[in-house]
Design a protein around this motif. Sequence first.
Motif, PDB file in Angstrom:
ATOM      1  N   MET A 169      12.410  -2.978 -10.429  1.00 26.42           N
ATOM      2  CA  MET A 169      11.247  -2.502  -9.968  1.00 26.42           C
ATOM      3  C   MET A 169      10.667  -1.486 -10.407  1.00 26.42           C
ATOM      4  N   HIS A 170       9.070  -1.588 -10.780  1.00 23.91           N
ATOM      5  CA  HIS A 170       8.331  -0.554 -11.188  1.00 23.91           C
ATOM      6  C   HIS A 170       7.487   0.360 -10.039  1.00 23.91           C
ATOM      7  N   ILE A 171       8.134   1.422  -9.690  1.00 30.15           N
ATOM      8  CA  ILE A 171       7.749   2.116  -8.405  1.00 30.15           C
ATOM      9  C   ILE A 171       6.196   2.538  -8.444  1.00 30.15           C
ATOM     10  N   PRO A 172       5.680   3.107  -9.521  1.00 29.53           N
ATOM     11  CA  PRO A 172       4.294   3.414  -9.631  1.00 29.53           C
ATOM     12  C   PRO A 172       3.327   2.413  -9.549  1.00 29.53           C
ATOM     13  N   SER A 173       3.974   1.203  -9.423  1.00 26.37           N
ATOM     14  CA  SER A 173       2.925  -0.204  -9.178  1.00 26.37           C
ATOM     15  C   SER A 173       2.981  -0.884  -7.975  1.00 26.37           C
ATOM     16  N   ILE A 174       3.825  -0.312  -7.127  1.00 30.47           N
ATOM     17  CA  ILE A 174       4.315  -1.142  -5.911  1.00 30.47           C
ATOM     18  C   ILE A 174       3.190  -1.048  -4.802  1.00 30.47           C
ATOM     19  N   ASP A 175       2.324  -0.120  -4.826  1.00 28.01           N
ATOM     20  CA  ASP A 175       1.230   0.214  -3.968  1.00 28.01           C
ATOM     21  C   ASP A 175       0.424  -1.008  -3.256  1.00 28.01           C
ATOM     22  N   PRO A 176       0.232  -1.726  -4.246  1.00 28.33           N
ATOM     23  CA  PRO A 176      -0.845  -3.063  -3.871  1.00 28.33           C
ATOM     24  C   PRO A 176       0.205  -4.066  -2.706  1.00 28.33           C
ATOM     25  N   LEU A 177       1.373  -3.964  -3.046  1.00 29.39           N
ATOM     26  CA  LEU A 177       2.314  -4.685  -2.187  1.00 29.39           C
ATOM     27  C   LEU A 177       2.447  -4.163  -0.755  1.00 29.39           C
ATOM     28  N   LEU A 178       1.955  -2.880  -0.448  1.00 25.55           N
ATOM     29  CA  LEU A 178       1.939  -2.088   0.618  1.00 25.55           C
ATOM     30  C   LEU A 178       0.740  -2.143   1.447  1.00 25.55           C
ATOM     31  N   GLN A 179      -0.185  -3.102   1.180  1.00 29.47           N
ATOM     32  CA  GLN A 179      -1.519  -3.107   1.910  1.00 29.47           C
ATOM     33  C   GLN A 179      -1.140  -4.085   3.186  1.00 29.47           C
ATOM     34  N   ARG A 180      -0.189  -4.639   3.279  1.00 27.89           N
ATOM     35  CA  ARG A 180      -0.069  -5.636   4.433  1.00 27.89           C
ATOM     36  C   ARG A 180       0.242  -4.716   5.669  1.00 27.89           C
ATOM     37  N   SER A 181       0.471  -5.128   6.715  1.00 27.61           N
ATOM     38  CA  SER A 181       0.896  -4.311   7.793  1.00 27.61           C
ATOM     39  C   SER A 181       2.622  -3.921   7.800  1.00 27.61           C
ATOM     40  N   ASN A 182       2.678  -2.795   8.384  1.00 31.97           N
ATOM     41  CA  ASN A 182       3.926  -1.976   8.083  1.00 31.97           C
ATOM     42  C   ASN A 182       4.107  -1.549   6.675  1.00 31.97           C
ATOM     43  N   GLY A 183       3.091  -1.141   6.003  1.00 33.22           N
ATOM     44  CA  GLY A 183       3.389  -0.870   4.886  1.00 33.22           C
ATOM     45  C   GLY A 183       4.475   0.386   4.353  1.00 33.22           C
ATOM     46  N   GLN A 184       4.486   1.520   5.298  1.00 31.04           N
ATOM     47  CA  GLN A 184       5.277   2.423   4.885  1.00 31.04           C
ATOM     48  C   GLN A 184       6.734   2.080   5.157  1.00 31.04           C
ATOM     49  N   ARG A 185       7.060   1.117   6.125  1.00 32.79           N
ATOM     50  CA  ARG A 185       8.470   0.700   6.349  1.00 32.79           C
ATOM     51  C   ARG A 185       8.760  -0.345   5.212  1.00 32.79           C
ATOM     52  N   LEU A 186       7.848  -1.001   4.571  1.00 32.57           N
ATOM     53  CA  LEU A 186       7.784  -1.778   3.425  1.00 32.57           C
ATOM     54  C   LEU A 186       8.192  -1.006   2.026  1.00 32.57           C
TER      55      LEU A 186
ATOM     56  N   GLU B 148       9.734   2.117   2.088  1.00 30.25           N
ATOM     57  CA  GLU B 148      11.060   2.485   2.483  1.00 30.25           C
ATOM     58  C   GLU B 148      12.300   1.475   2.054  1.00 30.25           C
ATOM     59  N   HIS B 149      11.911   0.241   2.473  1.00 32.96           N
ATOM     60  CA  HIS B 149      12.863  -0.968   2.146  1.00 32.96           C
ATOM     61  C   HIS B 149      12.838  -0.877   0.806  1.00 32.96           C
ATOM     62  N   LEU B 150      11.910  -1.088   0.220  1.00 39.04           N
ATOM     63  CA  LEU B 150      11.654  -1.489  -1.302  1.00 39.04           C
ATOM     64  C   LEU B 150      12.356  -0.329  -2.238  1.00 39.04           C
ATOM     65  N   ILE B 151      12.334   0.792  -1.962  1.00 38.77           N
ATOM     66  CA  ILE B 151      12.873   1.984  -2.607  1.00 38.77           C
ATOM     67  C   ILE B 151      14.365   1.990  -2.228  1.00 38.77           C
ATOM     68  N   ASP B 152      14.676   1.654  -1.132  1.00 43.45           N
ATOM     69  CA  ASP B 152      16.041   1.968  -0.567  1.00 43.45           C
ATOM     70  C   ASP B 152      16.872   0.806  -0.956  1.00 43.45           C
ATOM     71  N   SER B 153      16.408  -0.214  -1.417  1.00 39.76           N
ATOM     72  CA  SER B 153      17.064  -1.547  -1.701  1.00 39.76           C
ATOM     73  C   SER B 153      16.982  -2.348  -2.933  1.00 39.76           C
ATOM     74  N   HIS B 154      16.266  -1.640  -3.862  1.00 39.55           N
ATOM     75  CA  HIS B 154      15.919  -2.177  -5.143  1.00 39.55           C
ATOM     76  C   HIS B 154      16.229  -0.950  -6.344  1.00 39.55           C
ATOM     77  N   THR B 155      16.540  -1.466  -7.416  1.00 42.60           N
ATOM     78  CA  THR B 155      16.471  -0.411  -8.538  1.00 42.60           C
ATOM     79  C   THR B 155      15.230  -0.342  -9.482  1.00 42.60           C
ATOM     80  N   ALA B 156      15.082   1.058  -9.671  1.00 40.60           N
ATOM     81  CA  ALA B 156      13.957   1.401 -10.338  1.00 40.60           C
ATOM     82  C   ALA B 156      13.896   1.188 -11.890  1.00 40.60           C
ATOM     83  N   SER B 157      12.890   0.691 -12.352  1.00 38.99           N
ATOM     84  CA  SER B 157      12.879   0.410 -14.023  1.00 38.99           C
ATOM     85  C   SER B 157      13.427   1.745 -14.664  1.00 38.99           C
TER      86      SER B 157
END
Length: 280
Positions: free
Chosen positions: A199-216, A218-227
């Motif tokens: 996962m490329h963390i600097p590029s995930i912001d567009p994925l967070l535009q849906r509802s519950n973006g902050q929770r999403l 947290e989930h992405l960072i807590d459950s995936h591996t950064a590039s």
Amino acid sequence: MTTKSKLVLLGTGGGPTPKIERNAACNALVVGDATYIIDAGNGVARQLARARLAFNSLRAVGITHHHSDHNADVGTLLHLAWCANLDRPVQTFGPAPWQSMWDSFLDYARRDVQIRIVDEGRPDFASLVSARNVTEPGLVFEDERVRITAAWVNHPPIEALAYRIDTEDRSYVISGDTTPCDSLVELARGADVLVHEVMHIPSIDPLLQRSNGQRLREHLIDSHTASTDVGAVAARAEVGHLVLSHFVPSAPQVPDQVWLQDAQQDFGGPITVGADLMEI
């Protein structure tokens, strides 16, 4: 005489939304005329056809975890393979409640199956496919060509597995979805090929535009591996070849060179930026 093996990346995308650039997660390990599948996101049956892998070559299907980008088409793959020419047993396995999920799929497919048994003379579908819950790490499947072992990895909030496939000539590890964790490193110790999510963390912001973006987030960072962390995993495990896959985000805004440079920070061995239908 040793039977050569190869890995075919049938799907390298991350996340459930269908994408133009990458199919959902799926890996095919091919040994001679036998195919072993790890994960089966949407579209995998067509990817198998595009890779020119025979449907009746399927021997086993393993699921790393129950997110839809990894399991949406497990049943569909097997059903369509049976509609084509699958006529020999296939073993399937994954975390609970896989057995009950498979039973539910059989109910869904029952009408079509009944018709095709009568009209086309197909063998009984339900008796060809066995389904088992993986409840502990270790050996989950073995035949004359492969030995598949599993380890629990860190992908909260659900149970998730990584798989190691040992063949006569090479060993392969599929990380599934996980943060860097000791259990994966031990499973992958000395493997020839490690296919690891990234996962490329600097590029995930567009994925967070849906509802519950902050929770999403947290989930992405807590459950995936950064590039920038994946190389260290490969280095700790002393693998021969690191293959990047399950790209988040999957769209092309992150150039291949960025994925490669991030992974190279801590790993000096060969690294491949995976693409659909690539053979390793």
